[in-house]
Design a protein around this motif. Structure first.
Motif, PDB file in Angstrom:
ATOM      1  N   TYR A   1      38.673 -10.881   1.672  1.00 12.04           N
ATOM      2  CA  TYR A   1      38.172 -10.112   0.545  1.00 12.04           C
ATOM      3  C   TYR A   1      37.430  -8.888   1.062  1.00 12.04           C
ATOM      4  O   TYR A   1      36.558  -9.008   1.932  1.00 12.04           O
ATOM      5  CB  TYR A   1      37.207 -10.965  -0.291  1.00 12.04           C
ATOM      6  CG  TYR A   1      36.575 -10.172  -1.405  1.00 12.04           C
ATOM      7  CD1 TYR A   1      37.272  -9.935  -2.578  1.00 12.04           C
ATOM      8  CD2 TYR A   1      35.307  -9.618  -1.265  1.00 12.04           C
ATOM      9  CE1 TYR A   1      36.723  -9.177  -3.589  1.00 12.04           C
ATOM     10  CE2 TYR A   1      34.752  -8.853  -2.274  1.00 12.04           C
ATOM     11  CZ  TYR A   1      35.465  -8.637  -3.437  1.00 12.04           C
ATOM     12  OH  TYR A   1      34.918  -7.867  -4.438  1.00 12.04           O
ATOM     13  N   ASP A   2      37.758  -7.739   0.514  1.00  8.53           N
ATOM     14  CA  ASP A   2      37.064  -6.492   0.862  1.00  8.53           C
ATOM     15  C   ASP A   2      36.998  -6.274   2.364  1.00  8.53           C
ATOM     16  O   ASP A   2      35.945  -5.936   2.903  1.00  8.53           O
ATOM     17  CB  ASP A   2      35.652  -6.498   0.274  1.00  8.53           C
ATOM     18  CG  ASP A   2      35.576  -5.544  -0.916  1.00  8.53           C
ATOM     19  OD1 ASP A   2      36.632  -5.076  -1.369  1.00  8.53           O
ATOM     20  OD2 ASP A   2      34.461  -5.282  -1.400  1.00  8.53           O
ATOM     21  N   ALA A   3      38.096  -6.503   3.008  1.00  5.89           N
ATOM     22  CA  ALA A   3      38.150  -6.307   4.448  1.00  5.89           C
ATOM     23  C   ALA A   3      39.536  -5.794   4.775  1.00  5.89           C
ATOM     24  O   ALA A   3      40.467  -5.950   3.987  1.00  5.89           O
ATOM     25  CB  ALA A   3      37.901  -7.629   5.164  1.00  5.89           C
ATOM     26  N   ALA A   4      39.664  -5.200   5.940  1.00  5.64           N
ATOM     27  CA  ALA A   4      40.985  -4.752   6.362  1.00  5.64           C
ATOM     28  C   ALA A   4      41.860  -5.977   6.577  1.00  5.64           C
ATOM     29  O   ALA A   4      41.368  -7.046   6.917  1.00  5.64           O
ATOM     30  CB  ALA A   4      40.855  -3.968   7.660  1.00  5.64           C
TER      31      ALA A   4
ATOM     32  N   LYS B   1      27.114 -12.797   8.348  1.00  9.49           N
ATOM     33  CA  LYS B   1      26.078 -11.821   8.012  1.00  9.49           C
ATOM     34  C   LYS B   1      26.465 -10.977   6.804  1.00  9.49           C
ATOM     35  O   LYS B   1      26.016  -9.877   6.635  1.00  9.49           O
ATOM     36  CB  LYS B   1      25.769 -10.926   9.218  1.00  9.49           C
ATOM     37  CG  LYS B   1      26.972 -10.170   9.757  1.00  9.49           C
ATOM     38  CD  LYS B   1      26.598  -9.334  10.955  1.00  9.49           C
ATOM     39  CE  LYS B   1      27.770  -8.537  11.445  1.00  9.49           C
ATOM     40  NZ  LYS B   1      28.327  -7.641  10.438  1.00  9.49           N
ATOM     41  N   ASN B   2      27.327 -11.555   5.975  1.00  9.14           N
ATOM     42  CA  ASN B   2      27.766 -10.800   4.796  1.00  9.14           C
ATOM     43  C   ASN B   2      26.963 -11.237   3.574  1.00  9.14           C
ATOM     44  O   ASN B   2      27.471 -11.869   2.649  1.00  9.14           O
ATOM     45  CB  ASN B   2      29.255 -11.008   4.573  1.00  9.14           C
ATOM     46  CG  ASN B   2      29.791 -10.105   3.480  1.00  9.14           C
ATOM     47  OD1 ASN B   2      29.337  -8.967   3.330  1.00  9.14           O
ATOM     48  ND2 ASN B   2      30.726 -10.615   2.685  1.00  9.14           N
TER      49      ASN B   2
ATOM     50  N   TYR C   1      25.226 -11.575   0.154  1.00  9.55           N
ATOM     51  CA  TYR C   1      25.718 -11.137  -1.156  1.00  9.55           C
ATOM     52  C   TYR C   1      25.017 -11.954  -2.232  1.00  9.55           C
ATOM     53  O   TYR C   1      24.649 -13.102  -2.002  1.00  9.55           O
ATOM     54  CB  TYR C   1      27.228 -11.372  -1.230  1.00  9.55           C
ATOM     55  CG  TYR C   1      27.875 -10.761  -2.455  1.00  9.55           C
ATOM     56  CD1 TYR C   1      28.269  -9.423  -2.450  1.00  9.55           C
ATOM     57  CD2 TYR C   1      28.082 -11.513  -3.607  1.00  9.55           C
ATOM     58  CE1 TYR C   1      28.855  -8.859  -3.570  1.00  9.55           C
ATOM     59  CE2 TYR C   1      28.671 -10.942  -4.734  1.00  9.55           C
ATOM     60  CZ  TYR C   1      29.057  -9.612  -4.708  1.00  9.55           C
ATOM     61  OH  TYR C   1      29.629  -9.057  -5.817  1.00  9.55           O
TER      62      TYR C   1
ATOM     63  N   LYS D   1      34.183 -13.343   3.828  1.00 12.60           N
ATOM     64  CA  LYS D   1      35.159 -12.248   3.807  1.00 12.60           C
ATOM     65  C   LYS D   1      36.526 -12.772   4.230  1.00 12.60           C
ATOM     66  O   LYS D   1      37.542 -12.246   3.831  1.00 12.60           O
ATOM     67  CB  LYS D   1      34.749 -11.149   4.792  1.00 12.60           C
ATOM     68  CG  LYS D   1      33.448 -10.470   4.452  1.00 12.60           C
ATOM     69  CD  LYS D   1      33.218  -9.284   5.363  1.00 12.60           C
ATOM     70  CE  LYS D   1      34.032  -8.100   4.878  1.00 12.60           C
ATOM     71  NZ  LYS D   1      33.556  -6.826   5.469  1.00 12.60           N
TER      72      LYS D   1
ATOM     73  N   GLU E   1      40.454  -7.071  -9.796  1.00 15.52           N
ATOM     74  CA  GLU E   1      39.197  -6.323  -9.691  1.00 15.52           C
ATOM     75  C   GLU E   1      39.468  -4.858  -9.383  1.00 15.52           C
ATOM     76  O   GLU E   1      38.762  -3.966  -9.821  1.00 15.52           O
ATOM     77  CB  GLU E   1      38.340  -6.943  -8.580  1.00 15.52           C
ATOM     78  CG  GLU E   1      36.919  -6.435  -8.566  1.00 15.52           C
ATOM     79  CD  GLU E   1      36.127  -7.016  -7.404  1.00 15.52           C
ATOM     80  OE1 GLU E   1      36.715  -7.347  -6.369  1.00 15.52           O
ATOM     81  OE2 GLU E   1      34.908  -7.139  -7.555  1.00 15.52           O
TER      82      GLU E   1
ATOM     83  N   LYS F   1      33.551   0.447  -5.276  1.00 16.89           N
ATOM     84  CA  LYS F   1      34.132  -0.495  -6.245  1.00 16.89           C
ATOM     85  C   LYS F   1      34.699   0.195  -7.490  1.00 16.89           C
ATOM     86  O   LYS F   1      35.707  -0.245  -8.041  1.00 16.89           O
ATOM     87  CB  LYS F   1      33.064  -1.490  -6.702  1.00 16.89           C
ATOM     88  CG  LYS F   1      32.908  -2.682  -5.781  1.00 16.89           C
ATOM     89  CD  LYS F   1      34.014  -3.701  -5.984  1.00 16.89           C
ATOM     90  CE  LYS F   1      34.151  -4.498  -4.713  1.00 16.89           C
ATOM     91  NZ  LYS F   1      35.383  -5.111  -4.438  1.00 16.89           N
TER      92      LYS F   1
ATOM     93  N   SER G   1      37.866   0.568   6.448  1.00 18.29           N
ATOM     94  CA  SER G   1      38.634  -0.029   5.353  1.00 18.29           C
ATOM     95  C   SER G   1      37.723  -0.108   4.139  1.00 18.29           C
ATOM     96  O   SER G   1      36.500  -0.118   4.269  1.00 18.29           O
ATOM     97  CB  SER G   1      39.163  -1.411   5.724  1.00 18.29           C
ATOM     98  OG  SER G   1      38.102  -2.307   5.896  1.00 18.29           O
ATOM     99  N   SER G   2      38.330  -0.147   2.972  1.00 18.19           N
ATOM    100  CA  SER G   2      37.518  -0.030   1.764  1.00 18.19           C
ATOM    101  C   SER G   2      36.741  -1.309   1.511  1.00 18.19           C
ATOM    102  O   SER G   2      37.130  -2.390   1.908  1.00 18.19           O
ATOM    103  CB  SER G   2      38.412   0.303   0.577  1.00 18.19           C
ATOM    104  OG  SER G   2      39.079  -0.842   0.157  1.00 18.19           O
ATOM    105  N   GLY G   3      35.607  -1.131   0.838  1.00 16.04           N
ATOM    106  CA  GLY G   3      34.824  -2.287   0.397  1.00 16.04           C
ATOM    107  C   GLY G   3      33.965  -2.888   1.488  1.00 16.04           C
ATOM    108  O   GLY G   3      33.867  -2.386   2.607  1.00 16.04           O
ATOM    109  N   GLY G   4      33.319  -3.988   1.126  1.00 13.37           N
ATOM    110  CA  GLY G   4      32.536  -4.731   2.103  1.00 13.37           C
ATOM    111  C   GLY G   4      31.045  -4.493   2.027  1.00 13.37           C
ATOM    112  O   GLY G   4      30.274  -5.361   2.401  1.00 13.37           O
TER     113      GLY G   4
ATOM    114  N   TYR H   1      27.932  -3.033  -0.693  1.00 12.10           N
ATOM    115  CA  TYR H   1      27.781  -2.849  -2.136  1.00 12.10           C
ATOM    116  C   TYR H   1      26.442  -2.213  -2.467  1.00 12.10           C
ATOM    117  O   TYR H   1      25.457  -2.377  -1.729  1.00 12.10           O
ATOM    118  CB  TYR H   1      27.912  -4.203  -2.840  1.00 12.10           C
ATOM    119  CG  TYR H   1      29.110  -4.973  -2.360  1.00 12.10           C
ATOM    120  CD1 TYR H   1      30.386  -4.564  -2.707  1.00 12.10           C
ATOM    121  CD2 TYR H   1      28.962  -6.044  -1.493  1.00 12.10           C
ATOM    122  CE1 TYR H   1      31.501  -5.229  -2.222  1.00 12.10           C
ATOM    123  CE2 TYR H   1      30.068  -6.721  -1.003  1.00 12.10           C
ATOM    124  CZ  TYR H   1      31.340  -6.308  -1.371  1.00 12.10           C
ATOM    125  OH  TYR H   1      32.439  -6.945  -0.885  1.00 12.10           O
TER     126      TYR H   1
ATOM    127  N   VAL I   1      32.695  -2.194   8.852  1.00  5.50           N
ATOM    128  CA  VAL I   1      31.647  -2.939   8.155  1.00  5.50           C
ATOM    129  C   VAL I   1      31.295  -4.221   8.901  1.00  5.50           C
ATOM    130  O   VAL I   1      30.127  -4.566   9.075  1.00  5.50           O
ATOM    131  CB  VAL I   1      32.073  -3.248   6.695  1.00  5.50           C
ATOM    132  CG1 VAL I   1      31.081  -4.190   6.028  1.00  5.50           C
ATOM    133  CG2 VAL I   1      32.173  -1.954   5.907  1.00  5.50           C
TER     134      VAL I   1
END
Lengths: 839, 413
Positions: free
Chosen positions: A305-308, A356-357, A359, A378, A441, B79, B102-105, B107, B135
């Protein structure tokens, strides 16, 4: 058609007259089982299926050789999908209810226990079932039919597993009327032929039979095969070339210095069978079986998710994504060639990122004010589960009308459920994964639409939790058949009819925010009535010359797996988006054979013609033109398969046998199907009634021409040795139909060579292999037998033979090579050494 | 049977042993925890100094080769789609643009420690950026939900100090030619222009991929929150969310009337019967009628007929948006024992029995004499579909009279 058949026959007659060994054959029959992929060669979430073992006991000279020698090149007899071959265990059909395919892995490792089988090939008459286009194999697990004694074996191999240990013990029918057979095996490999793969399997089998009296016997069988295996992947030529490995596997990487595979399949679906054998009198018998099979299936995969994209073979990580001469091109070429960690997964980095993400989920699980802060995953390993539960009941009645005539009638009932869902398998160091649809999303700012589970919105899911999707595929069916066979002095005849009823529906256990109204609960039931008719003639010119003619016409209900647009998220049928009713597929087929048999020579030449009409092919992929995930639905698909087969064997003296077999056919699309493209995350229909110009393109994915020539020496002192030379040709890459539409070539000037590039179908180079096999056994005093068999495939270690390839569905018409085709190479030299000890 | 049992036991033992030797892939050790390297801590101001010292004179990007770190808060993520593979961070000293691999990660609201190793400092047409942010490797998240309060600023006050920082631009409206247009057409980035009442302008840069691209640009005035960018010498604002575009006041120099009634079309002593209005005698039969006030000014009037009266004058249904108010004018005569109220209802059905609906009294100043025209004062109206009513009630023989004029519903300034 006739003219073509004659041509085919002529073609084979002109070829070298070669022949092969055969067991003593009582009645010649046209036999056409199907060959599929061998174990571990499959990519994706589906289970293994390996049919070649089954076919080797076929009575048909062509089929047996094809099964033994052609499976390595993914040859399929007559180009049939193996859903056309019925596999029975004690009369119970075990083909999957949702896609028709038999999953041999369900009894993988039970080679001893499943050795008693009756293979009826093609359209011929079977004592157990009406049968399919590709024939019927009935595996018989009656305890009394096993050879009395103990067998212990150990095998050494280098394919998907490297070791196999197996033990079987059978009592035979004892004086007290009981018979028992037990068998078990273990198979394992720390690493298989392909780097990063592994295998562990454990199989068990127990059968008990009690002869109640001269008329009644009861038999109980229980078996299961647990397997866990790390999968090999499939890649582009660029990846193979850069990595210097034609078996490059993108699925693995190092974790803490150890090789870890992201794609692990774990299956365990035990089966219980109760059979009643009733010999009513000398001419009549009734066999009734009930079966229950259940258990887990599943394959893991990375999700992120939200990663390359963490997969090393993502197209942007290749030099070819850049122009030659660009510094990135040079840099990536260097990385791919010399840096193993670049071209494999980097597990340690997934942990580092996940730990370490930090959230905060607001209103976690939909509870107002319940804010949860933690390390959001992620990267995860999820397991896509398909857990089976199925009951079958079958009853087959056989009556000998006279010495030369027989009647077989039967009924079958099946109730099948597969529970499909995802679970978190490994959070890779994170605290939880947030269960939302990241693709939705991207497209919608609405907090409701992005929920995978609107009854538990914004849910933090942990290891073992179900998430993403959750539904059950239900299929119920019943069928009844009657068939008769009569033999006369010059002619044998048979004919049969089968009537069947199928119903299926989807039950959603999770309401999806994109489709709140159509994702939960039971969908409407789809019902289909189908029928099949078949008949055959064997004209006996003399006791050595035979002409055989068979034909079938049948209709086949759509499979569950083809009927729904996107069953993970909704109950929409493909008919809901195409606007046309779901209809049964029509199949008709005929074959004509000439068979010659003498004590030293056997020859069989066959021509066949088969058509499939109104088929369905659907798939999911990212459409670069429409810039979204789509459901790509092709309906009204017609196919034609025609060609010839040739099998021969010559006994050259008492010890030498020369064998030969060849099959050559054309497996083609036979019309211009319609395509409907629906957006995956909304009910929007993006394209309707687009014509796909694929008539006369090849189905592809297998050689259409395969031939083998073999010589075997049987020594009188219990040893033998043999060699086969195999040749494969006419291999076409499987199509992406979307490339064959007017829309895709609309912007090109008509003489632009790019048009041919987009429309053309790649034909792969032919290849050949040489296989060796041999064995020896020793009879020891005290009734002990010790022996070994050894087979070595591809002894020349040819690693450059591409056996199969497919065009990616994702494509860019302005740069056809951006998403190039992916290919499978045949393994280099592989061996299987089996040591056995029997007493 | 004993022999059989014996053999089965042996087979079981052998297989169990094999199973244990075979189970090799069940568990993997988790890699050890790795500490995030912080190195020397600096501010965004320090980074800017490096730019002036190393990048600006040579025109070549500067790549950080060591562990230097910055504490900062994320003010904008990608986002909404208005920016892509981009983020903005700020600390007390400055703000800066991050360009992500890369996009995101990351917020909005993340409090982060950003390690500068391998990042490239450069400018993109005048705006500083830190490029190649990975990121996973470069960012440690310390806290979430740290939402920066945007700095309030007028267009004329914007300086380079605000670049890459979160600001709230006050008292602005989109220029006339942008009003009614959408924020951006699909797949392209487009400029729209804000102005204030002094004529200062500011570009708003919108991406066609943003989730608000197809929204209609409002004609009103107010404040907009966004991150300030700079392109060449032009400042440009990046909207984070359509909810932060708060334009609800009339445009500069305009009074924005939503509804008005001056009763100029009335006829003396004839009951008011305008389209959409309701004029109802609930108790008694008297209704509101036309009249003429001094200066030949038509108005509405109601007068007690010596019986007990309850009468309603109800305006047509109104759809009220944000920041809307109402005013009217009254005069009165002999009002002892009588009352005029202004009421609002959200559930009145428009029929002849207004008394069955729920009504709320609005605070209004109502005249008590004929001495002067009394202004009701600005009455804020709630949002939604509503009815507004003037309800007259009088006891027997009061002979009370009320005059009503110049009703206006308007957008507040």
């Amino acid at each position: 058609m006739k003219r073509y058949l004659l041509l085919v026959v002529a073609f084979f007659i002109l070829q070298n007259i070669i022949s092969q060994e055969v067991d003593s054959v009582s009645t010649p029959a046209v036999q056409i089982p199907v060959i599929t992929l061998t174990e571990s060669e499959l990519d994706g979430d589906i289970q293994d299926y390996d049919v070649s073992g089954l076919l080797q006991s076929s009575e048909d000279v062509f089929v047996r050789n094809a099964g033994y020698n052609f499976g390595q090149a993914r040859y399929r007899i007559r180009g049939y999908d193996n859903q056309n071959m019925f596999v029975l265990i004690n009369g119970i059909k075990v083909n999957d209810a949702e896609n028709g395919r038999p999953y041999y892995s369900n009894w993988g490792g039970l080679n001893d226990a499943t050795r008693n089988e009756v293979v009826t090939s093609g359209l011929s008459f079977s004592d157990y079932s009406f049968g399919g286009l590709g024939g019927v194999t009935n595996i018989i697990t009656r305890a009394s039919e096993y050879r009395k004694g103990t067998s212990i074996s150990y095998s050494l191999a280098n394919k998907n597993y490297r070791n196999r240990a197996m033990a079987t013990y059978s009592t035979g029918m004892m004086d007290n009327g009981w018979a028992f057979t037990v068998s078990a095996s273990a198979r394992w490999a720390k690493e298989g032929y392909v780097k990063g793969t592994f295998y562990e399997g454990l199989a068990y089998f127990g059968a008990a039979e009690k002869k109640l009296n001269d008329h009644h016997s009861l038999a109980l069988t229980a078996f299961g095969s647990y397997s866990k295996s790390g999968r090999a992947g499939v890649a582009t030529l660029e990846a193979y070339e850069l990595s210097g490995d034609n078996y490059y596997n993108p699925n693995w990487g190092y974790q803490n210095g150890e090789v870890r595979n992201a794609r692990v399949g774990t299956y365990h679906q035990p089966r219980f069978l109760l059979s009643h054998y009733w010999q009513i009198d000398n001419t009549m018998k009734l066999t009734t079986s009930a079966s229950y099979v259940f258990g887990r299936g599943g394959t893991t995969a990375l999700n992120w998710y939200d990663a390359a994209d963490p997969r090393p073979d993502y197209y942007r990580y290749f030099p070819s994504y850049y122009d030659e001469g660009d510094y990135m091109y040079t840099y990536l070429t260097e990385m791919w060639k010399n840096n193993e960690s670049y071209r494999q997964l980097d597990w340690d980095s997934f942990y580092y990122a996940n730990r370490k993400n930090l959230y905060t989920i607001k209103n976690e699980s939909g509870i107002e004010g319940n804010n949860l802060t933690g390390n959001r995953a992620k990267y995860i390993i999820e397991e896509r589960r398909n857990d089976l539960s199925r009951i079958d009941i079958s009853s087959v009645f056989t009556k000998d009308l006279s010495d030369n005539a027989k009647l077989v009638a039967g009924i079958n009932y099946m109730s099948h459920k597969t529970h499909y869902y995802k679970v978190i398998s490994d959070l890779l160091g994170a605290d939880w994964w947030l269960d939302i649809d990241q693709f939705a999303e991207r497209d919608f700012s609405d907090d409701f639409i992005i929920q995978n589970d609107i009854d538990n919105p914004n849910r933090a899911v942990k290891e073992g939790d179900i998430f993403g999707y959750d539904y059950v595929a239900n299929v119920n069916s019943g069928d009844a058949f009657v068939q008769g066979e009569a033999k006369f002095s010059k002619i044998d005849l048979f004919g049969g009819i089968n009537l069947s009823y199928t119903e299926f529906w989807r039950k959603g256990n999770m309401r999806n925010g994109k489709f709140p109204e159509t994702s939960g609960g039971n969908s409407s039931k789809q019902r289909f009535f189908d029928y099949a008719l078949k008949a055959g003639v064997n004209y006996k010119i003399t006791g050595r010359h035979f002409i055989l003619l068979n034909g079938i016409y049948s209709t086949r209900a759509p499979y569950f797996s083809d009927a729904y647009v996107s069953p993970r998220t909704r109950d929409a049928l493909i008919s809901d988006v195409t606007g046309k009713d779901l209809v049964s597929e029509k199949i008709f087929s005929g074959d004509l054979s000439y068979y010659y048999r003498s004590p030293i020579l056997q020859v069989k030449i066959t021509g066949y013609w088969t058509e499939f009409r109104d088929g369905i092919q659907s798939s999911n992929f990212y459409h670069d033109e429409l810039k979204t995930f789509v459901n790509y639905i092709m309906t009204d698909v017609d196919q034609v398969h025609y060609g010839g087969e040739f099998g021969m064997e010559v006994k050259m003296g008492p010890a030498f046998v020369l064998t030969g077999a060849a099959g050559y056919g054309k497996y083609l699309y036979n019309n211009r199907p319609n395509v409907t493209i629906a957006q995956d995350n909304s009910s929007e229909i993006l394209v309707k009634d687009r014509t796909v110009y694929i008539k006369n393109y090849h189905i592809g994915g297998m050689p259409e021409l395969a031939a083998t020539l073999g010589l075997k020496y049987n020594a009188p002192k219990y040893w033998f040795i043999g060699i086969n030379v195999n040749y494969f040709d006419q291999i076409y890459v499987t199509l992406n139909p979307e490339r064959r539409t007017e829309e895709m070539v609309a912007d090109f000037y008509e003489t632009d060579p790019q048009i041919d590039e987009i429309l053309g179908q790649e034909k792969l180079d032919p290849g050949f292999t040489i296989d060796l096999f041999g064995g020896k056994s020793w009879r020891l005093s005290g009734g002990y037998t010790l022996g070994f068999t050894l087979s070595i495939n591809n002894i020349l270690n040819n690693k450059d033979f591409i056996t199969n390839g497919f065009e990616q569905y994702r494509f860019d018409r302005t740069d056809i090579n951006k998403f190039p085709s992916k290919y499978y190479y045949m393994y280099g030299t592989s061996y299987f050494l089996n040591l056995y000890f029997r007493f | 049977m004993e022999k059989i049992t014996y053999k089965i036991i042996i087979i079981t033992i052998v297989l169990s042993a094999l199973l244990f030797s075979g189970c090799i892939h069940n568990n993997f050790d988790e890699p050890p925890e790795k500490e995030f390297p912080a190195g020397m801590v600096m501010t965004i101001q320090d980074i800017e100094q490096i730019y002036y010292d190393s990048v600006a004179p040579t025109m070549r990007p500067y790549k950080f080769k060591d562990d230097f770190s910055v504490y900062a808060v994320v003010t904008m993520d990608d986002k909404s789609g208005n920016i892509y593979k981009n983020a903005y961070i700020q600390d007390a000293t400055k703000g800066i643009n991050l360009r992500l691999l890369s996009s995101g990660g990351i917020y909005e609201g993340d409090s982060i420690l950003l390690n500068l190793r391998d990042l490239v400092l450069s400018d993109y047409n005048g705006m500083l950026q830190l490029d190649s942010v990975h990121v996973d490797n470069n960012i440690l998240k310390l806290k979430t939900g740290v939402y920066v309060v945007p700095e309030k600023v007028r267009i004329g006050q914007i300086t380079d100090w605000h670049v890459s920082r979160l600001i709230e631009v006050e008292d602005v409206q989109f220029i006339n030619s942008d009003v009614g247009n959408i924020y951006a057409n699909p797949d392209v980035s487009e400029n729209r222009t804000l102005e204030n009442c002094n004529g200062n302008t500011l570009i708003v840069r919108n991406s066609g991929y943003s989730n608000f691209a197809s929204e209609i640009i409002p004609r009103y005035r107010g404040s907009i929150v966004g991150v300030l960018g700079k392109y060449g010498t032009d400042y440009q604002l990046y909207i984070r969310s359509i909810d932060e575009v708060k334009l609800v006041k009339p445009r500069c120099g305009e009074v924005d009337t939503i509804f008005s009634e001056t009763f100029d079309e009335t006829v003396r002593d004839v009951p008011i019967d305008f389209t959409g209005w309701k004029n109802i005698g609930e108790t008694g039969t008297i209704k509101w009628v036309g009249t003429v006030l001094s200066g030949n000014n038509p108005a509405a009037q109601i007068k007690n007929d010596e019986n007990e009266n309850t009468s309603w004058l109800i305006l047509p249904k109104q759809t009220i948006s944000e920041n809307v108010a109402m005013k009217f004018v009254t005069l009165a005569y002999n009002v002892a024992g009588a009352q005029l109220q202004v009421l609002i209802s959200a559930d009145y059905n428009g029929g002849d029995s207004p008394q069955d609906a729920n009504w709320t009294v609005l605070p209004a100043t109502i005249a008590t004499s004929l001495e002067s025209r009394v202004d009701s004062g600005e009455i804020d109206l709630p949002q939604g579909e509503i009815y507004i009513a003037f309800k007259f009630s009088a006891a027997t023989s009061s002979r009370a009279q009320y005059f009503l004029d110049d009703i206006i519903i308007y957008l507040k300034d």
